[in-house]
Scaffold this motif. Structure first.
Motif, short mmCIF file in Angstrom:
data_model
loop_
_atom_site.label_atom_id
_atom_site.label_comp_id
_atom_site.label_asym_id
_atom_site.label_seq_id
_atom_site.Cartn_x
_atom_site.Cartn_y
_atom_site.Cartn_z
N ASP A 160 0.83 -1.20 0.00
CA ASP A 160 0.00 0.00 0.00
C ASP A 160 0.87 1.26 0.00
OD1 ASP A 160 -2.66 0.49 -0.22
OD2 ASP A 160 -3.17 -0.09 1.83
N LYS A 161 0.22 2.42 -0.03
CA LYS A 161 0.93 3.69 0.08
C LYS A 161 1.56 3.80 1.46
CE LYS A 161 -2.01 6.31 -3.02
NZ LYS A 161 -2.96 7.42 -3.12
N LYS A 162 2.61 4.59 1.57
CA LYS A 162 3.31 4.73 2.84
C LYS A 162 2.47 5.56 3.81
CE LYS A 162 7.72 4.86 3.34
NZ LYS A 162 9.15 5.20 3.38
N LYS A 163 2.36 5.03 5.02
CA LYS A 163 1.70 5.76 6.10
C LYS A 163 2.79 6.24 7.04
CE LYS A 163 -2.79 3.96 5.72
NZ LYS A 163 -2.89 3.13 4.69
N LEU A 164 2.77 7.52 7.39
CA LEU A 164 3.77 8.10 8.26
C LEU A 164 3.31 8.05 9.71
CD1 LEU A 164 4.88 11.18 6.17
CD2 LEU A 164 5.99 8.97 6.35
N VAL A 165 4.23 7.66 10.60
CA VAL A 165 3.96 7.62 12.03
C VAL A 165 4.90 8.62 12.67
CG1 VAL A 165 3.95 6.19 14.09
CG2 VAL A 165 3.34 5.20 11.88
N PHE A 166 4.34 9.69 13.27
CA PHE A 166 5.14 10.75 13.87
C PHE A 166 4.87 10.79 15.36
CE2 PHE A 166 5.81 15.28 14.99
CZ PHE A 166 7.16 15.36 14.66
N LYS A 167 5.93 10.64 16.15
CA LYS A 167 5.83 10.73 17.60
C LYS A 167 6.50 12.03 18.05
CE LYS A 167 5.83 5.83 18.51
NZ LYS A 167 6.46 4.74 19.26
N TYR A 168 5.90 12.68 19.03
CA TYR A 168 6.38 13.98 19.47
C TYR A 168 6.02 14.17 20.94
CZ TYR A 168 6.46 19.10 19.79
OH TYR A 168 6.71 20.38 20.16
N LYS A 169 6.99 14.64 21.71
CA LYS A 169 6.73 15.00 23.11
C LYS A 169 7.09 16.48 23.27
CE LYS A 169 7.46 10.43 25.04
NZ LYS A 169 6.08 10.05 25.11
N ARG A 170 6.13 17.24 23.69
CA ARG A 170 6.35 18.68 23.76
C ARG A 170 7.38 19.03 24.84
NH1 ARG A 170 1.10 21.26 26.64
NH2 ARG A 170 1.22 20.00 28.52
N ARG A 171 8.15 20.06 24.55
CA ARG A 171 9.16 20.63 25.44
C ARG A 171 10.29 19.67 25.80
NH1 ARG A 171 4.29 22.30 28.00
NH2 ARG A 171 4.63 20.71 29.59
N GLY A 225 12.14 17.91 23.18
CA GLY A 225 13.02 17.74 22.03
C GLY A 225 12.96 16.33 21.44
N PHE A 226 11.88 15.61 21.71
CA PHE A 226 11.74 14.24 21.23
C PHE A 226 10.87 14.22 19.99
CE2 PHE A 226 9.27 10.31 21.09
CZ PHE A 226 10.28 9.37 21.05
N ARG A 227 11.42 13.72 18.88
CA ARG A 227 10.67 13.57 17.64
C ARG A 227 11.11 12.29 16.96
NH1 ARG A 227 10.88 19.27 14.42
NH2 ARG A 227 9.49 20.41 15.83
N ARG A 228 10.15 11.54 16.42
CA ARG A 228 10.45 10.34 15.66
C ARG A 228 9.51 10.30 14.46
NH1 ARG A 228 14.12 10.53 18.36
NH2 ARG A 228 15.03 9.01 19.76
N LEU A 229 10.06 10.03 13.31
CA LEU A 229 9.26 9.89 12.09
C LEU A 229 9.59 8.56 11.46
CD1 LEU A 229 7.29 11.20 10.07
CD2 LEU A 229 9.28 12.05 8.86
N LYS A 230 8.58 7.70 11.34
CA LYS A 230 8.76 6.40 10.72
C LYS A 230 7.69 6.22 9.66
CE LYS A 230 11.02 3.66 14.21
NZ LYS A 230 11.11 2.34 14.78
N GLY A 231 7.97 5.38 8.70
CA GLY A 231 7.00 5.05 7.66
C GLY A 231 6.69 3.57 7.68
N HIS A 232 5.50 3.23 7.17
CA HIS A 232 5.08 1.83 7.13
C HIS A 232 4.28 1.60 5.86
CE1 HIS A 232 3.61 -2.06 8.36
NE2 HIS A 232 2.38 -1.66 8.09
N ARG A 233 4.61 0.52 5.14
CA ARG A 233 3.84 0.13 3.96
C ARG A 233 3.27 -1.26 4.22
NH1 ARG A 233 6.89 0.73 -1.49
NH2 ARG A 233 4.78 0.49 -2.24
N GLN A 234 1.94 -1.35 4.24
CA GLN A 234 1.26 -2.60 4.54
C GLN A 234 1.14 -3.46 3.28
OE1 GLN A 234 0.18 -3.46 7.62
NE2 GLN A 234 -0.49 -5.45 6.85
N ASN A 235 1.41 -4.75 3.42
CA ASN A 235 1.22 -5.68 2.31
C ASN A 235 -0.28 -5.94 2.12
OD1 ASN A 235 3.98 -6.16 1.79
ND2 ASN A 235 4.07 -7.54 3.54
N TYR A 236 -0.69 -6.12 0.86
CA TYR A 236 -2.09 -6.42 0.58
C TYR A 236 -2.18 -7.40 -0.59
CZ TYR A 236 -1.92 -3.38 -3.55
OH TYR A 236 -1.62 -2.84 -4.76
N THR A 237 -3.36 -7.98 -0.74
CA THR A 237 -3.67 -8.84 -1.86
C THR A 237 -4.95 -8.32 -2.49
OG1 THR A 237 -2.70 -10.75 -0.74
CG2 THR A 237 -4.18 -11.20 -2.57
N GLU A 238 -4.90 -8.07 -3.79
CA GLU A 238 -6.10 -7.62 -4.51
C GLU A 238 -6.75 -8.85 -5.13
OE1 GLU A 238 -6.99 -3.68 -6.91
OE2 GLU A 238 -5.74 -5.05 -8.05
#
Length: 103
Positions: free
Chosen positions: A69-80, A82-95
């Motif tokens: 599938d299309k890439k889904k972005l997962v963004f984690k953030y904790k205010r004040r 300085g913690f940020r994480r950006l990951k992507g995930h592409r799920q397998n599918y069958t049509e």
């Protein structure tokens, strides 16, 4: 005529000649798959509910494509902090394409 099937932990309302994306199934493109986990069946006049499955019911389909599938972005953030994480995930599918619904 339609049926409700369960595959990949999800339920899908399907009818003949329908094309849909489901969670990844084993098999190659062009191969036949059969779903025995039919939860409900309707022929247009009567509705048959299973408890939990409809006896002797099956939905036959064939695999059109295996892909990601299309890439889904997962963004984690904790205010004040300085913690940020950006990951992507592409799920397998069958049509798949639904060929027949039999009871």
């Amino acid at each position: 005529m339609y049926a409700v099937i369960r595959t990949g932990g999800k339920q899908y309302k399907v009818h003949e000649e329908q094309i849909l994306k489901v969670e990844k199934l084993d098999g190659t493109e062009g191969s036949q798959v059969e779903f025995d986990d039919v939860l409900m069946y309707s022929d247009g006049e009567t509705i048959t509910l299973g408890s939990p499955k409809v006896e002797n019911a099956a939905v036959k389909a064939h695999i059109l494509e295996q892909g990601k599938d299309k890439k889904k972005l997962v963004f984690k953030y904790k205010r004040r902090k300085g913690f940020r994480r950006l990951k992507g995930h592409r799920q397998n599918y069958t049509e798949i394409k639904i060929e027949s619904i039999t009871v």
